[in-house]
Design an enzyme around this catalytic site. Sequence first.
Site, PDB file in Angstrom:
ATOM      1  N   PHE A 184      52.971  16.819  28.238  1.00  0.00           N
ATOM      2  CA  PHE A 184      54.354  17.120  28.618  1.00  0.00           C
ATOM      3  C   PHE A 184      55.137  17.759  27.462  1.00  0.00           C
ATOM      4  O   PHE A 184      56.288  17.373  27.200  1.00  0.00           O
ATOM      5  CB  PHE A 184      55.092  15.862  29.117  1.00  0.00           C
ATOM      6  N   PRO A 185      54.537  18.726  26.747  1.00  0.00           N
ATOM      7  CA  PRO A 185      55.269  19.325  25.611  1.00  0.00           C
ATOM      8  C   PRO A 185      56.537  20.049  26.055  1.00  0.00           C
ATOM      9  O   PRO A 185      57.468  20.212  25.273  1.00  0.00           O
ATOM     10  CB  PRO A 185      54.255  20.319  25.022  1.00  0.00           C
ATOM     11  N   LEU A 186      56.557  20.460  27.343  1.00  0.00           N
ATOM     12  CA  LEU A 186      57.746  21.146  27.881  1.00  0.00           C
ATOM     13  C   LEU A 186      58.548  20.209  28.784  1.00  0.00           C
ATOM     14  O   LEU A 186      59.433  20.643  29.503  1.00  0.00           O
ATOM     15  CB  LEU A 186      57.318  22.386  28.671  1.00  0.00           C
ATOM     16  N   PRO A 200      60.927  19.904  33.530  1.00  0.00           N
ATOM     17  CA  PRO A 200      61.031  20.675  32.280  1.00  0.00           C
ATOM     18  C   PRO A 200      62.306  20.377  31.488  1.00  0.00           C
ATOM     19  O   PRO A 200      63.364  20.087  32.054  1.00  0.00           O
ATOM     20  CB  PRO A 200      60.983  22.128  32.768  1.00  0.00           C
ATOM     21  N   LEU A 201      62.168  20.389  30.164  1.00  0.00           N
ATOM     22  CA  LEU A 201      63.261  20.030  29.259  1.00  0.00           C
ATOM     23  C   LEU A 201      64.498  20.880  29.510  1.00  0.00           C
ATOM     24  O   LEU A 201      64.385  22.086  29.722  1.00  0.00           O
ATOM     25  CB  LEU A 201      62.813  20.281  27.805  1.00  0.00           C
ATOM     26  N   GLY A 235      56.969  18.354  31.159  1.00  0.00           N
ATOM     27  CA  GLY A 235      56.091  18.024  32.289  1.00  0.00           C
ATOM     28  C   GLY A 235      56.724  18.371  33.622  1.00  0.00           C
ATOM     29  O   GLY A 235      57.241  19.473  33.804  1.00  0.00           O
ATOM     30  N   PHE A 236      56.709  17.394  34.545  1.00  0.00           N
ATOM     31  CA  PHE A 236      57.183  17.666  35.909  1.00  0.00           C
ATOM     32  C   PHE A 236      58.693  17.930  35.944  1.00  0.00           C
ATOM     33  O   PHE A 236      59.216  18.485  36.894  1.00  0.00           O
ATOM     34  CB  PHE A 236      56.824  16.502  36.842  1.00  0.00           C
ATOM     35  N   TYR A 293      41.921  16.076  38.069  1.00  0.00           N
ATOM     36  CA  TYR A 293      42.913  17.062  38.489  1.00  0.00           C
ATOM     37  C   TYR A 293      42.321  17.786  39.702  1.00  0.00           C
ATOM     38  O   TYR A 293      41.347  18.528  39.592  1.00  0.00           O
ATOM     39  CB  TYR A 293      43.222  18.076  37.391  1.00  0.00           C
TER      40      TYR A 293
HETATM   41  N1  LIG Z   1      46.758  12.591  29.074  1.00  0.00           N
HETATM   42  C1  LIG Z   1      47.617  12.568  30.065  1.00  0.00           C
HETATM   43  O1  LIG Z   1      47.933  11.521  30.601  1.00  0.00           O
HETATM   44  C2  LIG Z   1      48.235  13.843  30.532  1.00  0.00           C
HETATM   45  C3  LIG Z   1      49.330  13.804  31.428  1.00  0.00           C
HETATM   46  C4  LIG Z   1      49.878  15.009  31.821  1.00  0.00           C
HETATM   47  C5  LIG Z   1      49.381  16.207  31.358  1.00  0.00           C
HETATM   48  N2  LIG Z   1      48.306  16.220  30.502  1.00  0.00           N
HETATM   49  C6  LIG Z   1      47.791  17.495  29.945  1.00  0.00           C
HETATM   50  O2  LIG Z   1      48.842  18.102  29.219  1.00  0.00           O
HETATM   51  C7  LIG Z   1      49.019  19.449  29.668  1.00  0.00           C
HETATM   52  C8  LIG Z   1      50.480  19.825  29.528  1.00  0.00           C
HETATM   53  O3  LIG Z   1      51.286  19.019  30.349  1.00  0.00           O
HETATM   54  P1  LIG Z   1      51.944  19.550  31.699  1.00  0.00           P
HETATM   55  O4  LIG Z   1      51.300  20.815  32.122  1.00  0.00           O
HETATM   56  O5  LIG Z   1      51.942  18.415  32.639  1.00  0.00           O
HETATM   57  O6  LIG Z   1      53.455  19.730  31.303  1.00  0.00           O
HETATM   58  P2  LIG Z   1      54.234  20.804  30.368  1.00  0.00           P
HETATM   59  O7  LIG Z   1      53.282  21.662  29.635  1.00  0.00           O
HETATM   60  O8  LIG Z   1      55.240  20.023  29.622  1.00  0.00           O
HETATM   61  O9  LIG Z   1      55.048  21.621  31.464  1.00  0.00           O
HETATM   62  C9  LIG Z   1      54.446  22.259  32.534  1.00  0.00           C
HETATM   63  C10 LIG Z   1      55.570  22.650  33.497  1.00  0.00           C
HETATM   64  O10 LIG Z   1      56.409  23.596  32.863  1.00  0.00           O
HETATM   65  C11 LIG Z   1      56.393  24.827  33.585  1.00  0.00           C
HETATM   66  N3  LIG Z   1      56.332  25.895  32.577  1.00  0.00           N
HETATM   67  C12 LIG Z   1      55.322  26.186  31.741  1.00  0.00           C
HETATM   68  N4  LIG Z   1      55.637  27.200  30.941  1.00  0.00           N
HETATM   69  C13 LIG Z   1      56.891  27.578  31.279  1.00  0.00           C
HETATM   70  C14 LIG Z   1      57.760  28.569  30.803  1.00  0.00           C
HETATM   71  N5  LIG Z   1      57.414  29.396  29.810  1.00  0.00           N
HETATM   72  N6  LIG Z   1      58.993  28.670  31.381  1.00  0.00           N
HETATM   73  C15 LIG Z   1      59.364  27.849  32.382  1.00  0.00           C
HETATM   74  N7  LIG Z   1      58.572  26.874  32.867  1.00  0.00           N
HETATM   75  C16 LIG Z   1      57.344  26.732  32.322  1.00  0.00           C
HETATM   76  C17 LIG Z   1      55.169  24.788  34.453  1.00  0.00           C
HETATM   77  O11 LIG Z   1      55.396  25.519  35.652  1.00  0.00           O
HETATM   78  P3  LIG Z   1      54.661  26.914  35.943  1.00  0.00           P
HETATM   79  O12 LIG Z   1      53.288  26.580  36.422  1.00  0.00           O
HETATM   80  O13 LIG Z   1      55.534  27.535  36.980  1.00  0.00           O
HETATM   81  O14 LIG Z   1      54.656  27.691  34.668  1.00  0.00           O
HETATM   82  C18 LIG Z   1      55.049  23.302  34.734  1.00  0.00           C
HETATM   83  O15 LIG Z   1      55.910  22.929  35.798  1.00  0.00           O
HETATM   84  C19 LIG Z   1      48.524  19.414  31.115  1.00  0.00           C
HETATM   85  O16 LIG Z   1      48.245  20.712  31.594  1.00  0.00           O
HETATM   86  C20 LIG Z   1      47.339  18.487  31.013  1.00  0.00           C
HETATM   87  O17 LIG Z   1      46.199  19.213  30.577  1.00  0.00           O
HETATM   88  C21 LIG Z   1      47.753  15.053  30.083  1.00  0.00           C
END
Ligand SMILES: NC(=O)c1ccc[n+]([C@@H]2O[C@H](COP(=O)([O-])OP(=O)(O)OC[C@H]3O[C@@H](n4cnc5c(N)ncnc54)[C@H](OP(=O)(O)O)[C@@H]3O)[C@@H](O)[C@H]2O)c1
Length: 303
Positions: free
Chosen positions: A221-223, A228-229, A225-226, A71
């Site tokens: 991608f619990p929310l 959002p749900l 990811g890129f 990252y």
């Molecule tokens: N193993 C793998 O292949 C893999 C792949 C992807 C990710 N990951 C890990 O999984 C973690 C979680 O995934 P992710 O961060 O990609 O996706 P995510 O948690 O599903 O969603 C993050 C996105 O949601 C937005 N967000 C977060 N909280 C919010 C809220 N309360 N209201 C509105 N928007 C919100 C964030 O923007 P803002 O910054 O504006 O809040 C960001 O754009 C990553 O940080 C990483 O550590 C692992």
Amino acid sequence: MKTGNLTNESKLGERFTFSGTPLTVQRMGYGAMQLAGPGVYGPPKNPDAAVAVLREAVAAGVNHIDTADFYGPHVTNQIIKKALHPYPTGLVIVTKLGARRPADGSWQPAFSPQDLIEGVHDNLRNLGLDALDIVNYRAMGAIHGPAEGSIAREVTVLADLKRQGLIRHIGLSNVTAAQVVEAQAIIDIVCVQNNYNLVNRNDDALIGDLAKQGIAYVPFFPLGGFTPLQSSTLSAVAHRLGATPMQVALAWLLHRSPNILLIPGTSSVAHLRENLAAAELTLSPETLAELDEIADATVAMKH
Ligand SMILES: NC(=O)c1ccc[n+]([C@@H]2O[C@H](COP(=O)([O-])OP(=O)(O)OC[C@H]3O[C@@H](n4cnc5c(N)ncnc54)[C@H](OP(=O)(O)O)[C@@H]3O)[C@@H](O)[C@H]2O)c1
């Protein structure tokens, strides 16, 4: 059902002990990927804000942070070190290997033995650690998710690094159920990190299998990811409960299975606070059934 060890309710959900380890975390953690610059490449626009998010998370009780040295590359780990080193006792940092980021910002596989060994040393250096608590081998898979194929060679390299004391425990990411079984014949696996959320329910059966073994399942991608749900049902439930759709999406995951640990990502302190508060949301059986229909509707639309 064996669930790993769940103890002590707190504001961040129960605590979960990774099976066969002394590592105990709150079920609500934090994913650090959003702390790098746009496209997870280069430094963030506001490095102080990134440091503030991490410090706020730990001050709120988060003790499970997910990261990767690719990252940025290197940037996210360096921010974690700047914000939190020397690390508080009990903080579990989980990292992953298997990719690299050339100068064009693309995501390329990096799973030769040399790549994996160098990846461990990059993580150790940039995080300022002598050993890594948990390292996930992240398989490259296909565009839409995991793809079958042996991962024995890569897992064997990680097992060697564990024997050398550079890695304490091993997990897997972006893998199939068959790959989990293959890896378990080589070394104990303490967690699996795959793409899963209210809409993407491909791992429903795998989550149950892992729960029976006390192995953590950590959805990335619990929310969404890129992207959002978004769902009218999710918005309606959130409105009714006086919560936000993102909070309901996280609370649904915590209710889904006791071996699920959360690592929602955000670059904003306000979103972080909102996400952590989701651990205090209780969803009734009727609400859970209503939310389950979101995935059913998505599957029906695809056919
Ligand atoms: N193993 C793998 O292949 C893999 C792949 C992807 C990710 N990951 C890990 O999984 C973690 C979680 O995934 P992710 O961060 O990609 O996706 P995510 O948690 O599903 O969603 C993050 C996105 O949601 C937005 N967000 C977060 N909280 C919010 C809220 N309360 N209201 C509105 N928007 C919100 C964030 O923007 P803002 O910054 O504006 O809040 C960001 O754009 C990553 O940080 C990483 O550590 C692992």
